[in-house]
Design an enzyme around this catalytic site. Structure first.
Site, short mmCIF file in Angstrom:
data_model
loop_
_atom_site.label_atom_id
_atom_site.label_comp_id
_atom_site.label_asym_id
_atom_site.label_seq_id
_atom_site.Cartn_x
_atom_site.Cartn_y
_atom_site.Cartn_z
CE1 TYR A 134 -2.45 9.88 -9.36
CE2 TYR A 134 -2.32 10.24 -6.99
CZ TYR A 134 -2.98 9.73 -8.09
OH TYR A 134 -4.17 9.07 -7.93
CG LEU A 142 -4.90 7.54 5.46
CD1 LEU A 142 -3.54 7.66 6.13
CD2 LEU A 142 -6.01 7.62 6.49
CE LYS A 189 0.21 8.44 3.08
NZ LYS A 189 0.98 7.79 2.00
CD GLU A 234 1.65 1.29 3.49
OE1 GLU A 234 2.37 1.22 2.48
OE2 GLU A 234 0.48 1.70 3.47
CB CYS A 260 47.25 13.53 -14.91
SG CYS A 260 47.17 11.78 -14.42
CB CYS A 319 46.25 12.29 -10.27
SG CYS A 319 45.08 12.83 -11.54
#
Length: 608
Positions: free
Chosen positions: A44, A89, A121, A176, A423, A442
């Site tokens: 973007y 911003l 941020k 936020e 195995c 194994c």
């Protein structure tokens, strides 16, 4: 400092420009609505920088829908006016771009900025929280910057955003809303249980959850404040004081009111005086990024003083006194091509995603962890899916979730193995992490190579090739057999001379005397490593005490909780025959300098 510049997309003509604008607008609308954007952040950003470059060369052909002239999220409608425009911003991507921005800011305000505020941020959804006399009564999204969407129904579900402030003030807090890594994992678990598609990333989860009004469940989110401003009905004296405070002082005031900010995190906001100090802090935050419990996509730098902010002013899209220094993307969208099933040294069968190669933070990613079959089912992953891949620092890349909106219908179900892919033995599916019933046998070569490693028994001369030789010739069937090897047996091996034989026998003799902590680490008990093995050995002092511990006693060791303790105890019980063989072979079973825990005893005379 590493150049973090995101290259601009190349736009060759007006048709390509119009298509780029259309794609960017659609992606932005999806991103700010519910986080389901078909473009990852870096793609973007490339679109927007390419659009801006084309518009700079063709100023008379700028389309009205161009994202360069809009506040982030501008395509999202809202009907609640903001009292003060809620801007986004502008971005810079390198030290050179940031330095150029500071020079431009200095010319605008007439002098160099004397103090910068530097904060992480946060990768979340911007909201405005309105308080009236200290009571939270409205939540509004950014929207187009002039008006946002009312999401007040989410009041009470967001950690860090109190219903009541510490003082009865009328203010607006901006910040936020996001989901921490733990909250994101929990949200996807709850969402899939209720029949929904998992969210592709934490930001999408926060955006979708914040707007959800009629869900049958709620999941927590977290708020971090980054702004505090008066409202029209704020008392004039308080409004005047807030208007004169520096940004750093406003954040301190917000903390005093009980609002969560980055002040208590590993990357708190700080103030610095010079450009070099800003760039140094940018680098510090970039290094810490992978360790944070929440996502960040850059660093916000602001002129800290109110007078400088007022002198700089704001444009229609962004303030001129603040900038976002973007960090390299840690998430990209690519395709899931295959799933490989690998068997680890303890017999754990681990799925690994094979991806269409994608570059993240300078590294080409071809594989990603998938944890376990339950994780695949919970995330509803399918072969051919477009998936969001996350990588930060040296963290092993992981798939967050499929981008369900990009499905074509040609995706295929992932087939789980019915027998051990190494195995052919049966698979124990009783726990989330599937395991071959042969356990360590194994993948004996891996188990022995691990045990011989520097952090375990440190057996010099016992490399991977030699381990393979010992196993294939039948001389070694488990770890204890290493310590019963004879000189004649080793001399009989191909490319094994007298000197190599004597050196290996000497190294094995030294390994017998390693402390208990290293022996425990060499056993490779699930849920333990070098540090945990050391803590267990120092707490119990002897192997006998370790093996005698039940789950409750094991929890007395620092770092061992109620979930891990039972599995450690159970696996030590499974290893009893091997531990006995090691003891018989003369391997040390004590930790030097450690004292066994006190054992409660009953004095018979006191029973009378």
């Amino acid at each position: 400092m590493t150049d973090m510049t995101t290259p601009a997309a190349v736009i060759v003509d007006a048709t390509a420009y119009a298509q780029a604008v259309e794609d960017a607008v659609k992606a932005s609308a999806a991103y700010y609505a519910d986080g389901t954007s078909p473009l990852d952040d870096e793609t973007y950003d490339r679109f927007v920088r390419g659009i801006a470059a084309w518009e700079a060369d063709h100023p008379d052909e700028v389309l009205p829908d161009s994202p360069t002239g809009k506040v982030a999220g501008g395509s999202v409608e809202g009907d609640v006016p903001h009292t003060v425009a809620m801007l986004s911003l502008d971005n810079v991507f390198s030290p050179e771009e940031f330095t150029a921005w500071t020079s431009s800011l200095a010319r605008r305000i007439g002098h160099d900025v004397a103090c910068f505020s530097v904060e992480p941020k946060l990768d979340g959804l911007a909201i405005a929280a309105r308080y009236t006399r200290g009571h939270l009564d409205r939540l509004i999204t950014r929207g187009d910057g002039t008006a946002g969407e009312d999401v007040s129904h989410a009041i009470g579900t967001i950690e860090g955003l109190p219903r009541e402030l510490a003082e009865p003030v009328t203010v607006e807090v901006r910040g936020e809303v996001l989901m921490t890594t733990a909250q994101f994992e929990h949200a996807n678990e709850v969402r899939t249980v209720h029949g929904g598609q998992p969210f592709a990333n934490p930001r999408g989860a926060a955006a979708g959850t914040l707007r959800a009004r009629e869900r049958a469940y709620t999941v927590p989110m977290t708020f971090f404040g980054y702004g505090l401003l008066p409202r029209p009905d704020t008392e004039p004296e308080l409004a005047g004081r807030l208007g004169e405070l520096a940004h750093s002082d406003l954040m301190a005031r917000a903390v005093g009111l009980g609002v969560n900010t980055t002040a208590t995190t590993a990357v708190p906001g700080i103030t610095v005086a010079t450009v070099d100090q800003v760039l140094a802090r940018v680098q510090e935050i970039a290094v810490l990024r992978a360790e944070l419990p929440f996502g960040i996509d850059g660093i916000v730098i602001k002129a800290d003083r109110a007078a400088d902010q007022q002198a700089a002013g704001s444009g229609s899209r962004a303030p001129r006194w603040a900038i976002a220094y973007k960090l390299p993307a840690v998430e990209k969208i690519t395709r899931l091509l295959q799933v490989e099933w690998n068997v680890g040294r303890t017999g754990i069968i681990a799925p690994r995603a094979v991806l269409e190669p994608v570059t993240i933070d300078g590294a080409t990613i071809t594989y990603a962890t998938l944890h376990n079959p339950a994780d695949i089912t919970r995330r509803d992953l399918r072969l051919g899916d477009h998936v969001m891949v996350h990588r930060a620092g040296d963290v092993i890349p992981r798939i967050e979730a499929p981008v369900a909106s990009l499905r074509t219908g040609e995706e295929q179900a992932i087939v789980f193995p019915e027998v051990c892919p190494r195995c052919g033995s049966a698979i124990d599916t009783s726990e989330q992490r599937w395991r071959c019933t042969n356990g360590r046998n194994c993948h004996l070569v891996a188990a022995l190579s691990y045990a011989a490693g520097r952090d375990q028994l440190d057996i010099e001369g016992l490399g991977h090739t030699r381990v393979v030789q010992l196993v294939e010739t039948g001389l070694v069937a488990d770890l204890a057999d290493l310590f019963t090897l004879t000189r004649d047996q080793l001399l009989g091996l191909e490319r094994m001379g007298a000197t190599s034989t004597d050196n290996l026998l000497a190294a094995l003799g030294t390994a017998k005397d390693q402390p208990l902590s290293r022996v425990l680490c060499a056993l490779g008990v699930r849920g333990t490593g070098r540090s945990m093995s050391r803590r267990i050995a120092r707490y119990f002092a002897t192997m006998d005490h370790v093996r005698a511990a039940d789950a409750e006693t094991m929890q007395q060791v620092e770092g061992i909780g109620p979930e891990k303790a039972p599995s450690i105890v159970a696996e030590l019980a499974e290893l009893t025959p091997l531990i006995d063989k090691l003891a018989t072979a003369g391997v040390n079973m004590t930790e030097p300098g450690a004292t066994p825990p006190a054992v409660a005893t009953t004095d018979a005379a006191d029973d009378c």
